[in-house]
Write an enzyme that holds these catalytic residues in place. Structure first.
Site, PDB file in Angstrom:
ATOM      1  N   MET A   1      81.899 -16.693  -8.798  1.00 15.40           N
ATOM      2  CA  MET A   1      80.457 -16.861  -8.684  1.00 15.40           C
ATOM      3  C   MET A   1      79.976 -18.310  -8.595  1.00 15.40           C
ATOM      4  O   MET A   1      78.817 -18.593  -8.883  1.00 15.40           O
ATOM      5  CB  MET A   1      79.756 -16.149  -9.851  1.00 15.40           C
ATOM      6  N   ARG A   2      80.863 -19.227  -8.195  1.00 18.82           N
ATOM      7  CA  ARG A   2      80.432 -20.618  -8.030  1.00 18.82           C
ATOM      8  C   ARG A   2      80.729 -21.089  -6.620  1.00 18.82           C
ATOM      9  O   ARG A   2      81.670 -20.605  -5.997  1.00 18.82           O
ATOM     10  CB  ARG A   2      81.224 -21.540  -8.956  1.00 18.82           C
ATOM     11  N   ILE A   3      79.940 -22.081  -6.195  1.00 19.04           N
ATOM     12  CA  ILE A   3      80.234 -22.706  -4.914  1.00 19.04           C
ATOM     13  C   ILE A   3      81.265 -23.800  -5.171  1.00 19.04           C
ATOM     14  O   ILE A   3      81.103 -24.607  -6.103  1.00 19.04           O
ATOM     15  CB  ILE A   3      78.947 -23.305  -4.313  1.00 19.04           C
TER      16      ILE A   3
ATOM     17  N   HIS B   1      82.271 -11.246   1.392  1.00 12.59           N
ATOM     18  CA  HIS B   1      80.835 -11.145   1.134  1.00 12.59           C
ATOM     19  C   HIS B   1      80.367  -9.729   1.469  1.00 12.59           C
ATOM     20  O   HIS B   1      80.694  -9.207   2.542  1.00 12.59           O
ATOM     21  CB  HIS B   1      80.084 -12.175   1.977  1.00 12.59           C
TER      22      HIS B   1
ATOM     23  N   ASP C   1      78.226 -19.180   1.877  1.00 10.47           N
ATOM     24  CA  ASP C   1      78.581 -18.053   2.747  1.00 10.47           C
ATOM     25  C   ASP C   1      78.451 -18.412   4.231  1.00 10.47           C
ATOM     26  O   ASP C   1      77.984 -17.599   5.041  1.00 10.47           O
ATOM     27  CB  ASP C   1      77.678 -16.836   2.427  1.00 10.47           C
TER      28      ASP C   1
HETATM   29  C1  GRF Z   1      82.245  -8.154  -4.330  1.00 11.02           C
HETATM   30  O1  GRF Z   1      81.211  -7.295  -3.927  1.00 11.02           O
HETATM   31  C2  GRF Z   1      82.376  -9.309  -3.380  1.00 11.02           C
HETATM   32  O2  GRF Z   1      81.982  -9.008  -2.078  1.00 11.02           O
HETATM   33  C3  GRF Z   1      81.429 -10.329  -3.976  1.00 11.02           C
HETATM   34  O3  GRF Z   1      81.548 -10.164  -5.362  1.00 11.02           O
HETATM   35  C4  GRF Z   1      81.944  -8.826  -5.656  1.00 11.02           C
HETATM   36  C5  GRF Z   1      83.131  -8.910  -6.559  1.00 11.02           C
HETATM   37  O4  GRF Z   1      83.517  -7.675  -7.080  1.00 11.02           O
HETATM   38  N1  GRF Z   1      81.763 -11.647  -3.496  1.00 11.02           N
HETATM   39  P1  GRF Z   1      84.882  -7.547  -7.866  1.00 11.02           P
HETATM   40  O5  GRF Z   1      84.865  -8.545  -9.029  1.00 11.02           O
HETATM   41  O6  GRF Z   1      86.008  -7.835  -6.915  1.00 11.02           O
HETATM   42  O7  GRF Z   1      84.913  -6.123  -8.364  1.00 11.02           O
END
Ligand code: GRF
Length: 200
Positions: free
Chosen positions: A90-92, A109, A145
């Site tokens: 969750m980081r860039i 994504h 993205d």
């Molecule tokens: C996925 O939907 C992916 O596309 C997004 O973050 C989510 C991660 O899900 N980048 P998980 O941790 O792999 O279950």
């Protein structure tokens, strides 16, 4: 090919990749490191269950985002990682890390880029009312993205679909598409032509 997977959460995509590796679907790709910026990520448990080394690098105290990236880079280099796979990280990534691993970082994504960038790709597409959304696997560049697109697959939003139902459909596609993209990379089948990714 030594692979690191970066995670922050549940890790269902990590699971799909580990399962694909077990089934021999990642060619010579081997996940040797799972790195999380969140010590509570369930993805860490999944990795441990599969006997994969885990490392936690959390942003704490005085640490800057660049410090965090430096730590991550040291881990990647220490493990001689050749491919970095972001799976719900969750980081860039900062520009230094991206530069060092340019063309060797993948992200998934849950929308058809360049539409619905950001952390709520599924919800944003659903609320916007589009009839077709989907999944994108792309190379990571310095932007959000925004890197070259490797694979995309559409997912239709039915008029009766709830957001939950759509999420389920998207995740099913993700768990198929990501291992396929990793396999293509590991087998040397992805070539660049400017921004275009050619699959050979
Ligand atoms: C996925 O939907 C992916 O596309 C997004 O973050 C989510 C991660 O899900 N980048 P998980 O941790 O792999 O279950």
């Amino acid at each position: 090919m030594r692979i690191a997977v970066l995670v922050s959460g549940n890790g269902t995509n990590l699971q799909a990749l580990m399962d694909a590796q077990k089934d021999g679907q990642l060619s010579s790709g081997e996940i040797v490191l799972v790195l999380s910026d969140n010590k509570d990520a369930f993805a860490l448990k999944r990795a441990e269950r599969n006997g994969i080394r885990t490392v936690i690098k959390e942003l704490s105290g005085e640490m800057t985002r660049k410090d965090l990236d430096d730590h991550i880079l040291r881990e990647l280099e220490g493990e001689k990682i050749e491919l970095v796979v972001l799976a719900g990280y969750m980081r860039i990534l900062g520009p230094e890390l991206v530069k060092k691993y340019r063309g060797r970082i993948l992200n998934i994504h849950p929308a058809l880029l360049p539409a619905f960038k950001g952390v709520h790709g599924i919800r944003d597409a659903y609320e916007c009312g589009v009839k077709i959304t989907g999944v994108t696997v792309h190379f990571v560049d310095e932007g959000l993205d925004s890197g070259p697109i490797i694979l995309q697959e559409p997912v239709r939003i039915g008029s009766g679909d709830t957001l939950d139902a759509l999420e389920k459909k998207i995740h099913e596609v993700e768990h198929r598409l990501y291992p396929e993209a990793v396999r293509l990379f590991v087998s040397g089948k992805l070539k660049m032509d400017g921004r275009k990714v050619i699959i050979q």
